[in-house]
Design a protein around this motif. Structure first.
Motif, PDB file in Angstrom:
ATOM      1  N   MET A  16       0.849  -1.211   0.000  1.00 39.63           N
ATOM      2  CA  MET A  16       0.000   0.000   0.000  1.00 39.63           C
ATOM      3  C   MET A  16       0.877   1.250   0.000  1.00 39.63           C
ATOM      4  O   MET A  16       1.834   1.350   0.762  1.00 39.63           O
ATOM      5  N   PRO A  17       0.539   2.204  -0.855  1.00 37.23           N
ATOM      6  CA  PRO A  17       1.387   3.395  -0.956  1.00 37.23           C
ATOM      7  C   PRO A  17       1.205   4.265   0.275  1.00 37.23           C
ATOM      8  O   PRO A  17       0.214   4.166   0.981  1.00 37.23           O
ATOM      9  N   ASP A  18       2.171   5.119   0.529  1.00 38.36           N
ATOM     10  CA  ASP A  18       2.024   6.097   1.610  1.00 38.36           C
ATOM     11  C   ASP A  18       0.844   6.981   1.299  1.00 38.36           C
ATOM     12  O   ASP A  18       0.593   7.324   0.152  1.00 38.36           O
ATOM     13  N   GLU A  19       0.144   7.368   2.359  1.00 32.39           N
ATOM     14  CA  GLU A  19      -1.074   8.116   2.135  1.00 32.39           C
ATOM     15  C   GLU A  19      -0.854   9.597   2.439  1.00 32.39           C
ATOM     16  O   GLU A  19      -0.166   9.971   3.375  1.00 32.39           O
ATOM     17  N   LYS A  20      -1.503  10.435   1.622  1.00 31.67           N
ATOM     18  CA  LYS A  20      -1.463  11.878   1.849  1.00 31.67           C
ATOM     19  C   LYS A  20      -2.514  12.255   2.888  1.00 31.67           C
ATOM     20  O   LYS A  20      -3.624  11.717   2.872  1.00 31.67           O
ATOM     21  N   ILE A  21      -2.174  13.165   3.735  1.00 33.33           N
ATOM     22  CA  ILE A  21      -3.154  13.720   4.678  1.00 33.33           C
ATOM     23  C   ILE A  21      -3.092  15.244   4.603  1.00 33.33           C
ATOM     24  O   ILE A  21      -2.066  15.823   4.251  1.00 33.33           O
ATOM     25  N   LEU A  22      -4.234  15.872   4.905  1.00 31.69           N
ATOM     26  CA  LEU A  22      -4.269  17.331   4.971  1.00 31.69           C
ATOM     27  C   LEU A  22      -4.373  17.716   6.444  1.00 31.69           C
ATOM     28  O   LEU A  22      -5.384  17.422   7.097  1.00 31.69           O
ATOM     29  N   LEU A  23      -3.344  18.340   6.949  1.00 36.39           N
ATOM     30  CA  LEU A  23      -3.371  18.809   8.345  1.00 36.39           C
ATOM     31  C   LEU A  23      -3.974  20.197   8.360  1.00 36.39           C
ATOM     32  O   LEU A  23      -3.480  21.103   7.681  1.00 36.39           O
ATOM     33  N   TYR A  24      -5.045  20.353   9.136  1.00 30.92           N
ATOM     34  CA  TYR A  24      -5.782  21.612   9.120  1.00 30.92           C
ATOM     35  C   TYR A  24      -5.802  22.234  10.508  1.00 30.92           C
ATOM     36  O   TYR A  24      -6.407  21.693  11.431  1.00 30.92           O
ATOM     37  N   GLY A  25      -5.142  23.388  10.622  1.00 28.24           N
ATOM     38  CA  GLY A  25      -5.105  24.089  11.910  1.00 28.24           C
ATOM     39  C   GLY A  25      -5.730  25.471  11.824  1.00 28.24           C
ATOM     40  O   GLY A  25      -5.467  26.321  12.653  1.00 28.24           O
ATOM     41  N   GLY A  26      -6.548  25.685  10.801  1.00 29.60           N
ATOM     42  CA  GLY A  26      -7.156  26.997  10.571  1.00 29.60           C
ATOM     43  C   GLY A  26      -6.848  27.468   9.160  1.00 29.60           C
ATOM     44  O   GLY A  26      -6.028  26.876   8.457  1.00 29.60           O
ATOM     45  N   LYS A  27      -7.523  28.562   8.736  1.00 28.46           N
ATOM     46  CA  LYS A  27      -7.466  29.044   7.345  1.00 28.46           C
ATOM     47  C   LYS A  27      -6.039  29.194   6.809  1.00 28.46           C
ATOM     48  O   LYS A  27      -5.782  28.964   5.644  1.00 28.46           O
ATOM     49  N   LYS A  28      -5.144  29.652   7.680  1.00 27.30           N
ATOM     50  CA  LYS A  28      -3.784  29.881   7.204  1.00 27.30           C
ATOM     51  C   LYS A  28      -2.813  28.866   7.755  1.00 27.30           C
ATOM     52  O   LYS A  28      -1.614  29.128   7.861  1.00 27.30           O
ATOM     53  N   ALA A  29      -3.326  27.716   8.135  1.00 30.05           N
ATOM     54  CA  ALA A  29      -2.463  26.672   8.693  1.00 30.05           C
ATOM     55  C   ALA A  29      -2.874  25.331   8.096  1.00 30.05           C
ATOM     56  O   ALA A  29      -3.511  24.517   8.755  1.00 30.05           O
ATOM     57  N   GLU A  30      -2.556  25.151   6.832  1.00 29.23           N
ATOM     58  CA  GLU A  30      -2.920  23.920   6.133  1.00 29.23           C
ATOM     59  C   GLU A  30      -1.664  23.285   5.542  1.00 29.23           C
ATOM     60  O   GLU A  30      -0.898  23.964   4.863  1.00 29.23           O
ATOM     61  N   TYR A  31      -1.499  22.008   5.779  1.00 29.32           N
ATOM     62  CA  TYR A  31      -0.312  21.314   5.301  1.00 29.32           C
ATOM     63  C   TYR A  31      -0.709  19.983   4.664  1.00 29.32           C
ATOM     64  O   TYR A  31      -1.374  19.178   5.310  1.00 29.32           O
ATOM     65  N   LEU A  32      -0.323  19.783   3.430  1.00 24.58           N
ATOM     66  CA  LEU A  32      -0.535  18.487   2.777  1.00 24.58           C
ATOM     67  C   LEU A  32       0.753  17.695   2.924  1.00 24.58           C
ATOM     68  O   LEU A  32       1.789  18.091   2.387  1.00 24.58           O
ATOM     69  N   VAL A  33       0.697  16.589   3.655  1.00 24.28           N
ATOM     70  CA  VAL A  33       1.920  15.803   3.887  1.00 24.28           C
ATOM     71  C   VAL A  33       1.631  14.318   3.694  1.00 24.28           C
ATOM     72  O   VAL A  33       0.482  13.889   3.684  1.00 24.28           O
ATOM     73  N   THR A  34       2.690  13.554   3.528  1.00 24.74           N
ATOM     74  CA  THR A  34       2.569  12.103   3.462  1.00 24.74           C
ATOM     75  C   THR A  34       2.608  11.547   4.878  1.00 24.74           C
ATOM     76  O   THR A  34       3.481  11.907   5.666  1.00 24.74           O
ATOM     77  N   PHE A  35       1.642  10.693   5.179  1.00 22.94           N
ATOM     78  CA  PHE A  35       1.586  10.141   6.540  1.00 22.94           C
ATOM     79  C   PHE A  35       2.729   9.172   6.802  1.00 22.94           C
ATOM     80  O   PHE A  35       2.987   8.277   5.997  1.00 22.94           O
ATOM     81  N   GLU A  36       3.394   9.364   7.930  1.00 15.76           N
ATOM     82  CA  GLU A  36       4.347   8.379   8.454  1.00 15.76           C
ATOM     83  C   GLU A  36       4.171   8.350   9.965  1.00 15.76           C
ATOM     84  O   GLU A  36       4.153   9.402  10.600  1.00 15.76           O
ATOM     85  N   PRO A  37       4.088   7.155  10.556  1.00 17.45           N
ATOM     86  CA  PRO A  37       3.868   7.060  12.007  1.00 17.45           C
ATOM     87  C   PRO A  37       4.959   7.808  12.777  1.00 17.45           C
ATOM     88  O   PRO A  37       6.148   7.648  12.489  1.00 17.45           O
ATOM     89  N   GLY A  38       4.540   8.659  13.704  1.00 16.28           N
ATOM     90  CA  GLY A  38       5.492   9.347  14.582  1.00 16.28           C
ATOM     91  C   GLY A  38       6.256  10.501  13.950  1.00 16.28           C
ATOM     92  O   GLY A  38       7.068  11.154  14.614  1.00 16.28           O
ATOM     93  N   LYS A  39       5.996  10.755  12.682  1.00 10.94           N
ATOM     94  CA  LYS A  39       6.696  11.835  11.956  1.00 10.94           C
ATOM     95  C   LYS A  39       6.435  13.188  12.614  1.00 10.94           C
ATOM     96  O   LYS A  39       5.338  13.449  13.107  1.00 10.94           O
ATOM     97  N   GLN A  40       7.464  14.034  12.607  1.00 11.00           N
ATOM     98  CA  GLN A  40       7.300  15.379  13.151  1.00 11.00           C
ATOM     99  C   GLN A  40       7.138  16.405  12.027  1.00 11.00           C
ATOM    100  O   GLN A  40       7.893  16.395  11.049  1.00 11.00           O
ATOM    101  N   ILE A  41       6.143  17.263  12.171  1.00 14.07           N
ATOM    102  CA  ILE A  41       5.847  18.272  11.148  1.00 14.07           C
ATOM    103  C   ILE A  41       6.022  19.658  11.742  1.00 14.07           C
ATOM    104  O   ILE A  41       5.399  19.979  12.760  1.00 14.07           O
ATOM    105  N   GLN A  42       6.871  20.456  11.148  1.00 14.62           N
ATOM    106  CA  GLN A  42       7.024  21.851  11.587  1.00 14.62           C
ATOM    107  C   GLN A  42       5.879  22.680  11.013  1.00 14.62           C
ATOM    108  O   GLN A  42       5.699  22.720   9.809  1.00 14.62           O
ATOM    109  N   THR A  43       5.112  23.329  11.874  1.00  9.86           N
ATOM    110  CA  THR A  43       4.091  24.270  11.393  1.00  9.86           C
ATOM    111  C   THR A  43       4.381  25.621  12.042  1.00  9.86           C
ATOM    112  O   THR A  43       5.151  25.685  13.011  1.00  9.86           O
ATOM    113  N   HIS A  44       3.750  26.652  11.530  1.00 10.43           N
ATOM    114  CA  HIS A  44       4.010  27.959  12.152  1.00 10.43           C
ATOM    115  C   HIS A  44       3.225  28.120  13.462  1.00 10.43           C
ATOM    116  O   HIS A  44       3.312  29.130  14.134  1.00 10.43           O
TER     117      HIS A  44
END
Lengths: 251, 251, 251, 251
Positions: C1-29
């Protein structure tokens, strides 16, 4: 004092623009209205069937849109925008061609007032005669001079003007005569339905000493404000024409 | 004679509205311009860097949009439409509230002329003072009367007027005072950004003797006319406000 | 199964499209997010600063608009309309040229599914390579065949297709190759920003056996629904391009 | 194999969507057409009066817009946009309510394909029966499950779905049942003609675990591309409805 126009309003589909005469009888599809002896704006009348009408003071939209039409006419949404963009106001001297049915003539005559002047040109005789009647009918002919000629061929032959309003199928044929008649630093505006007309007009304007060209469309969208059922109207006019503006400078 | 405003045009991003003074030096981002001794509209000038500027006669858009702003202002696309729909012209007497930055005041003063009158009301002192300066700056204050008061509380206290232009956050609070001041059969117009304002205003108008209500939006879309690359501009202003029109009748 | 894309949504100006990986750390503002061990759509996460984010399932808009762009891309408002007008759906076989950044490729691949096929052509190598990466990144490359060639010169060389999607500066150069590859009775669609491109394309289509031509613009206007302050957004995109549709018939 | 739909095209005002049968006679206002023995898309036919018709492959617009209507239907401009924004494609499982005339059902069935599923709900019996006929008529009923019930009262009672399409007068009554049936992280879309419907729906969505709400209008403007006479069409549909999108998250 000239006879006054009144707008009889009995609902959305019961509107009549008539000339006031004391005691005059008006046939409406809601019954016969008898006008009062003395004109009082805002007053309520009743037809012989008991339906209400109000006497409103006609606005410039009604006076210009309800002329007897021998041509298509310029719409209020474009006319209002043209007034602001040409900078005309009370006292301005302007030229207009073609006169068409006189709808824009009426609008311009309202704006420039008695101290101003509208020079309007129409080459087709049947339009010319109808337009004179339309403008006289609303009592604004004192500030309008009508010319029955083709300025593309004969030129304008008038004093320098503050703005030029061009509504003919081939505006580019008028760029040179307008350049000679428009005061320097002032605005040309033309209305054309098609892109190709706009393109040819722009080309001629740029070649002839006009700068700061702008082309816009104006769209009017009605909203229906009804308790619990507010929404835009379902259909609209999506195109009347493109407006082209240009400033005359020394070359 | 008052000092005259001129629009110096050196290209799309080089436009300056200034008061003409013989020999005055103007700093532009294309170099320094020295104004001529005698004002000639349409004339070409050169900056010390050899860049061309033209002296244009400012239109009503430029005079109204380039005021010093302490508030949002009414746009030409709405202002032009309001003029046609209220039916005002040379000689009209109108009321306006709030004055805001005076942009609409300038437009109305241009239209009504010296024979007309603009009564304008502003309750906030800093707006009031700035607006007076702005209107004086373009030489149109001779036909404008400025009132520093809140007509929702104190009423208007002026002669009957031909049209009412309302640009305040709560137009419904002014329906009654306007009803008392507007001539019968004449038009109210208000501009409001939100639907809820429009809904409350419509309700108050219908309760207070206004009929024939209409609500519209006006959209302006620019076309770029470039040889081989004609297309609409990519971005536009999609909302400034909803216009509400209503006619006063006897109740 | 391929890695899956997720959309992280923290509000209108806080949107991140990333590939899901368990435990991965994502820098957001809004701080650092640590992804959970198991992907659960709809779940709420917290940054190290205590700000909330939600895991959304990215829609086709996000997957196509957030590609790495080397070109302008087709917008959802046009893409959706093209799908309905071409009649494609699950199982369809379509051609696309040029691939550009692969945004439309992703949309088409979503629609046609594993039973379908997208044949996509791109002549510029840097676009070609970037587009392949973009489509692989969202796991849709199994139904896409990428061709690095110029079909205006070399032709398409593929099986007959159910629809043709043309997004190149000179669509008229592709009318003949498309005519040879499109199944009879099926639809051509091209997107062009300028009127002149549309005019040339229409001319070529009419000369080559296409009928029932239609040209439309699609406009998207956002409404802001806020208690007591409902209104359209103040600015909008007013032009991306004109869509031209045409049906292939036997000549 | 099911009978196939064909679009007979004899010009702008001569379009007929019919089921193909060898040798069948079709009455048109340009004369009688006799269908050939073998269906060949793109082929030219002639009426007994010598007028040309072409056999086109109907697109999703034609298949959905030409259903027998017992209700207003969703337009292609909105349907296309909804597809992209919900992220559905081949293989998706979706719910729709109300079924209405089945126009959107046909569009969704085309998109999700045989691997997908459309669960559609309609409470009014006459609509329910007509919609089933309409969907069967275009051969797409193999992937559609029709429910004759009111999900606002009885719930949906189906497996979790990838997207929810809501076209009922009171969308807010469905927010809770949809929340229970929609997969987390996925999209709700509803279409409503009035502002008040949109406001109530937004309120219910925000209270019930939906985030990232968006409301848009989609406008379609046709351009007439005619040599020397290119211009927008004069009238357009200015409102069908507002689209509301929202994402379900865990609460």
């Amino acid at each position: 004092m000239p006879d006054e126009k009144i707008l009889l309003y009995g609902g959305k589909k019961a509107e009549y623009l008539v000339t006031f005469e004391p005691g005059k009888q008006i046939q409406t599809h809601l019954g016969v209205l008898t006008l009062p002896d003395k004109l009082e704006f805002g007053a309520r009348l009743e037809t012989h069937l008991g339906r209400s009408f109000y006497i409103l003071h006609p606005n410039t939209r009604e006076l210009s849109m309800r002329v007897k039409r021998t041509t298509t006419i310029i719409y209020p949404k474009e006319a209002g925008y043209m007034i602001i963009e040409t900078g005309i106001g009370s006292g301005s001297k302007v030229l207009e061609t073609g006169t068409g049915s006189g709808a824009l003539t009426i609008i311009l005559a309202t704006i420039v007032g008695k101290e101003g002047k509208v020079y309007t040109f129409e080459r087709r005789e049947e339009f010319f005669n109808n337009a004179i009647k339309n403008v006289k009918d609303v009592g604004l002919d004192d500030r309008v001079e009508f010319f029955h000629k083709d300025p593309a061929i004969e030129g304008f032959g008038i004093e320098p003007v503050d703005a030029a309003f061009i509504d003919v199928p081939e505006p580019w044929t008028l760029v040179k005569p307008v350049y000679e008649t428009l005061k320097p630093g002032r605005v040309w505006v033309s209305l054309s339905p098609t892109i190709e007309q706009v393109q040819k007009t722009h080309e001629a304007l740029k070649e002839t000493g006009f700068i700061r060209l702008k082309c816009v469309e104006i769209l009017e969208r009605e909203m229906l404000i009804r308790p619990g059922k507010t929404r835009p109207k379902e259909r609209m006019i999506s195109h009347t024409g493109y407006l082209t503006f240009a400033w005359k400078v020394e070359v």
